[in-house]
Design an enzyme around this catalytic site. Structure first.
Site: not given
Lengths: 254, 259
Positions: A144, A157
């Site tokens: 990501s 995350y």
């Protein structure tokens, strides 16, 4: 040399929706047999979408945080289709889009991120390795932008997605002599998670459009998935240990 | 917004890590002390030896509150802690082993427990630094930047730390807190590397678990704690570097020249 996947067996985790579903559709369109995995019923919907388009797919209900689930999914793939050529670990915690500053991350949130993203990778690597063949075997992990740049809103995350990059680089070195490539893809894509983020922060959509040189957020099936298909194909056989950033030029810092 | 400490105020640096003899945390604490810094060592290893050079405090890194309490105890003569250096998160992480061969307990020991400790260090450090500003540093092995066989767990932990450092750097900058990483050769960070052939036959400080066939350091020597790494750490903790955050600085003598 081809970027087709004819006859390849590809297992995609977290493929009940979003990018995972798009990857299944694109891999099947390229000729792969797809093993759809996920913890919920929507995995069957993905498999049905693939077969409706003329592809071959099988849904195996799987929680990647549970080793036995992953072992079973891999075993079913090998028994049903005669082998396993590639794993794409796309699953992330259901808490991935929950805004939670570092100070507010509690044990439960942290543990869930680690279990799905990181332990899930470990489970996939352990189960799949005996099946991945030299020259053909592919292990691909979705990371990501939050891993590359950090994230004020999504630090947990970002941390686990960063960990995946470290793991992938080392696995690429470790599995290189076995003829197996290991890579990461960092996408910027219009997903259900991003839709949620838009609802929480209406200013996000125009900001993203402004910061992406290509002026739009990527489409999972048509912008992100083709790059994954390429990496899984023979055409991608000399690429390993890399993070391929597929984000319309948003991140140019590598 | 925290302000950098005035020149007359002692900068207290707390190094967190395994703390055992030869561990990177202990080596760094000693090197910083020899540079004249006020140092305390928070040691995971309850058997970590005491030192005449710095205070050694037991530290489990089990929670943010626990780390914050440790930082309170590390204050010297009333001078608050200005810099925290997370130098190591447990020996198992550094052990050599193929990922697919690890059993679930080994996996947890090498990845999940150290990551939880990392979060605790970040949370606890923030609780104590945010009132006055300060500096959080993380030592990572250069192998995490480039990968190394048998070292996927350590690379995973270190890359998670780097990502978390960027997130923290973004989030805490307005409070005068900088968060950076310093990448050093892995062999410097642990005493007993389990990698096959560790150190033997290689350039000290660059051999061990790193990938084989590396070029020698461009500076024609490997970095040392005293002459190379501790000065960088001390400098990053000083007011002159308050404009740098979220960065990774490689102190490896110019082997990788990355990122």
């Amino acid at each position: 040399m081809t970027d087709r996947l004819d006859g390849r067996v590809v297992l995609v985790t977290g493929s009940g929706a979003g990018i995972g579903r798009a990857l299944c559709l694109a891999c099947a369109d390229a000729g792969a047999v797809v093993v759809v995995t996920g913890p919920g019923d929507n995995g069957q919907e993905t498999a049905t979408l693939v077969t409706d388009r003329g592809g071959r797919a099988l849904f195996v209900r799987t929680d990647v945080a549970v080793a036995a689930d992953v072992d079973r999914a891999v075993a079913v793939a090998a028994e049903t289709f005669g082998g396993l050529d590639a794993v794409v670990h796309n699953a992330t915690s259901r808490l991935s889009s929950r805004v939670e500053p570092i100070d507010e991350i509690d044990d439960g949130t942290w543990a869930d991120h680690v279990a799905v993203s990181l332990r899930g990778t470990y489970h996939c690597a352990r189960s799949a390795l005996p099946h991945l063949r030299a020259g053909v075997g592919r292990f691909l992990v979705m990371t990501s932008p939050a891993a590359l740049e950090g994230s004020v809103a999504l630090p947990a995350y970002g941390a686990v997605k960063g960990a995946l990059r470290g793991m992938a680089k080392s696995l690429a070195v470790e599995w290189g002599p076995l003829g197996i490539t290991v890579n990461c893809v960092s996408p910027l894509a219009q997903t259900p998670a991003l839709d949620n983020a838009y609802r929480e922060n209406p200013a996000l959509a125009p900001r993203l459009r402004a910061v992406v040189p290509l002026g739009r957020v990527g489409d999972p099936e048509h912008d992100i998935a083709p790059v994954v298909v390429f990496l899984l194909s023979d055409a991608g056989r000399y690429i390993t240990g890399q993070t391929i950033v597929v984000d319309g030029g948003r991140f140019t810092g590598l | 917004m925290g302000a950098p400490p005035a020149a007359t105020v002692t900068i207290v640096i707390v190094v967190l890590g395994e703390g055992a003899a030869g561990d990177g945390s202990r080596s760094l604490a000693l090197a910083l002390r020899r540079l004249g810094e006020a140092v305390a060592l928070g040691a995971l290893d309850p058997r970590a030896p005491k030192s005449d050079d710095f205070v050694t405090l037991p530290c489990t890194m089990a929670s943010g509150d626990g780390v914050a309490d440790l930082l309170d105890r590390a204050q010297t003569d009333g001078d608050p802690v200005h810099a925290v250096v997370l130098a190591s998160v447990g020996v198992p992480t550094t052990e050599h082993g193929e990922l697919a061969a690890l059993d679930p307990t080994q996996w947890a020991d090498r990845v999940e427990i150290p990551l939880r400790r990392t979060l605790a260090c970040f949370q606890g450090s923030h609780r104590r630094l945010r009132a006055r500003g300060g500096c959080l540093l993380v030592l990572v092995p250069t192998l995490s930047l480039v990968g190394a066989a048998g070292m996927a767990p350590w690379a995973a932990v270190a890359e998670a730390q780097r990502a978390l450092a960027k997130s923290a750097g973004r989030a805490w900058g307005h409070e005068g807190i900088t968060v950076n990483c310093v990448a050093v050769p892995a062999a410097l960070l642990v005493t007993a590397l389990r990698a096959p052939g560790a150190v033997a036959g290689g350039v000290p400080g660059t051999a061990g678990p790193d990938r084989p066939g590396l070029p020698p350091p461009s500076l024609d020597r490997s970095p040392s704690w005293e002459s190379d790494i501790a000065p960088v750490v001390a400098s990053l903790a000083a007011p002159g570097w308050t404009g740098v955050t979220g960065a990774t600085i490689a102190v490896d003598g110019g082997v990788w020249m990355t990122p």
